[in-house]
Design an enzyme around this catalytic site. Structure first.
Site, PDB file in Angstrom:
ATOM      1  N   SER A   1       0.825  -1.205   0.000  1.00 50.20           N
ATOM      2  CA  SER A   1       0.000   0.000   0.000  1.00 50.20           C
ATOM      3  C   SER A   1       0.862   1.260   0.000  1.00 50.20           C
ATOM      4  O   SER A   1       1.694   1.421  -0.875  1.00 50.20           O
ATOM      5  CB  SER A   1      -0.939  -0.075   1.204  1.00 50.20           C
TER       6      SER A   1
ATOM      7  N   TRP B   1     -10.019   0.383  -4.925  1.00 54.75           N
ATOM      8  CA  TRP B   1      -9.462   1.719  -4.613  1.00 54.75           C
ATOM      9  C   TRP B   1      -8.054   1.868  -5.212  1.00 54.75           C
ATOM     10  O   TRP B   1      -7.651   2.936  -5.644  1.00 54.75           O
ATOM     11  CB  TRP B   1      -9.450   1.864  -3.089  1.00 54.75           C
TER      12      TRP B   1
ATOM     13  N   HIS C   1      -7.634  -5.848   0.385  1.00 50.05           N
ATOM     14  CA  HIS C   1      -6.395  -5.090   0.538  1.00 50.05           C
ATOM     15  C   HIS C   1      -5.591  -5.591   1.743  1.00 50.05           C
ATOM     16  O   HIS C   1      -5.976  -5.371   2.885  1.00 50.05           O
ATOM     17  CB  HIS C   1      -6.803  -3.618   0.732  1.00 50.05           C
TER      18      HIS C   1
HETATM   19  C1  GCU Z   1      -5.288   4.804   1.865  1.00 53.92           C
HETATM   20  C2  GCU Z   1      -4.717   5.558   0.687  1.00 53.92           C
HETATM   21  C3  GCU Z   1      -3.933   4.648  -0.248  1.00 53.92           C
HETATM   22  C4  GCU Z   1      -2.936   3.822   0.530  1.00 53.92           C
HETATM   23  C5  GCU Z   1      -3.640   3.112   1.665  1.00 53.92           C
HETATM   24  C6  GCU Z   1      -2.704   2.348   2.593  1.00 53.92           C
HETATM   25  O1  GCU Z   1      -6.313   3.965   1.426  1.00 53.92           O
HETATM   26  O2  GCU Z   1      -5.777   6.199   0.045  1.00 53.92           O
HETATM   27  O3  GCU Z   1      -3.254   5.399  -1.233  1.00 53.92           O
HETATM   28  O4  GCU Z   1      -2.282   2.942  -0.326  1.00 53.92           O
HETATM   29  O5  GCU Z   1      -4.302   4.055   2.488  1.00 53.92           O
HETATM   30  O6  GCU Z   1      -1.539   2.694   2.687  1.00 53.92           O
HETATM   31  O7  GCU Z   1      -3.194   1.423   3.236  1.00 53.92           O
END
Ligand code: GCU
Length: 390
Positions: free
Chosen positions: A227, A318, A368
């Site tokens: 992420s 997302w 995720h």
């Molecule tokens: C949020 C953010 C993402 C990121 C994520 C994370 O959802 O919008 O860009 O990757 O956090 O780091 O878990």
């Protein structure tokens, strides 16, 4: 119509969540990606030499000035303080390395590297990333297949962002940035490093340490991140060619996903919610992705010819799984130019069917997360890459 327009206007002014994310493929705007193999002054890049001498530095500079910020320089010297204990019933050694930087007669508190090394082994390959496991826990949690990693002969090392660049828009300068940017506040200036660039810099400092530690084979270090830390791993691997493999797990917007698709998280959405992650210039591209001089396939190409793994999760819309696949796919021409195979797929593979070339990609069922399934693929990929090189 008028009502809709007004409502939208008010909504976007109120920042935070701006517009509804688009999850409809048919609403992805038509876009043209900037050409990887044409220089800013419109010359075609026809050779590996020209890629290295001209196009690669040009793209690195564009990402530094328009997206992540210019990274801090390397401190003149570092001081390492290592504490070592036996762990995981004697199968591993846990090492904690406190890194301080020395500038003139001052010592600047830096960061901590926490690592597990398989017992009885020297010069092992390693995975490094931010927040790979909870360093305050006595032993890492079961979600992290640490035993499997160690058994396969790898070390694993993690950094905590909070040690040196807190993930907080008001506090991100309270770590190492306080030294280079004293007295500043508010979001990063036009080319000032944001948190992602600073975290990536921290990974390079961990690499400096590995070069001094005989337990680690510094020529075989994979940088991995999930992420926001996946975005960080990609930028670290692009800037620092000592990372031999780069792994992006569901890095999404500002990571592996193409910005121009505006699917899921957009440039505006990420800049609004995380104003400290990118440099100030990146905000110029809010709602204007098509004016970006780069897109994220170029970030992956900056890693070439080193192996890179891009992974998505089916329910993680997302992060735009298709945009992540396409960026990996469109990075391939540089891998080909440099004599490797790039991503051996023209279409997105089915769920749970990884494709592994020098660029690898998978989309896993589920949400995720950096899951055991993902780790299994990464271990396999690293085994393959590094055995081939023997
Ligand atoms: C949020 C953010 C993402 C990121 C994520 C994370 O959802 O919008 O860009 O990757 O956090 O780091 O878990």
């Amino acid at each position: 119509m008028v009502c809709v327009a007004i409502a939208y206007g008010v909504f976007s002014l109120s920042t935070a969540d701006s517009a509804e994310p688009n999850y409809d493929e048919s609403r992805v705007p038509a876009y043209t990606l900037p050409d990887l193999l044409v220089t800013q002054d419109a010359r075609p890049v026809k050779s590996a030499t020209m890629w290295r001498a001209t196009r690669r530095p040009e793209l690195l500079d564009l990402f530094a000035t328009q997206v992540y910020g210019r990274r801090m320089t390397k401190p003149a010297a570092a001081r390492y303080e290592v504490t070592e204990t036996s762990a995981l019933e004697g199968t591993a050694r846990r090492k904690q390395v406190n890194v301080d930087f020395v500038a003139g007669d001052k010592t600047i508190p830096g960061l901590t590297i926490t690592m597990y090394v398989p017992a009885g082994r020297r010069a092992v390959p390693a995975f490094v990333g931010l927040h790979l496991f909870d360093t305050s826990a006595k032993e890492p949690k079961p979600a992290m297949p640490i035993e499997a990693i160690l058994q396969r002969g790898y070390a694993i090392a993690t950094l905590n962002a909070s040690d040196f660049c807190p993930d907080d828009k008001d506090r991100f300068r309270e770590g190492v940035l306080a030294h280079d940017y004293p007295g500043r506040n508010g979001p990063p200036g036009p080319e000032e490093p944001g948190a992602i660039a600073t975290w990536a810099w921290g990974l390079s400092r961990a690499m400096d340490y590995f070069e001094t530690d005989a337990d680690i084979d510094a020529n075989r270090v994979a940088v991995i991140g999930h992420s926001r830390m996946g975005k960080t791993a990609l930028w670290a691997g692009a800037e620092d060619e000592r990372f031999a493999i780069v792994i992006s797990n569901e890095s999404g917007c500002g990571g592996a996903a193409l910005s121009r698709r505006q699917f899921g998280e957009t440039v505006r959405a990420i800049n609004d919610r995380f104003p400290h992650w990118f440099c100030g210039n990146f905000r110029q591209y809010n709602d204007k992705e098509d004016t970006l001089p780069v897109d994220q396939h170029m970030l992956i190409a900056l890693i070439a010819p080193r192996p890179v793994y891009v992974a998505s999760a089916e329910e993680d819309r997302w992060a735009d799984p298709r945009g992540e696949f396409l960026a990996a796919f469109h990075a391939s021409p540089v891998y080909h130019l440099l004599g490797t195979d790039g991503l051996p797929a023209d279409e997105m593979p089915p769920i749970d069917n990884p494709v592994h070339g020098t660029i690898a990609y998978h989309i896993r069922a589920g949400e995720h997360d950096l899951a055991r399934y993902d780790w299994e693929q990464y271990l396999h990929f690293a085994d393959r890459q590094w055995k081939q090189e023997k």
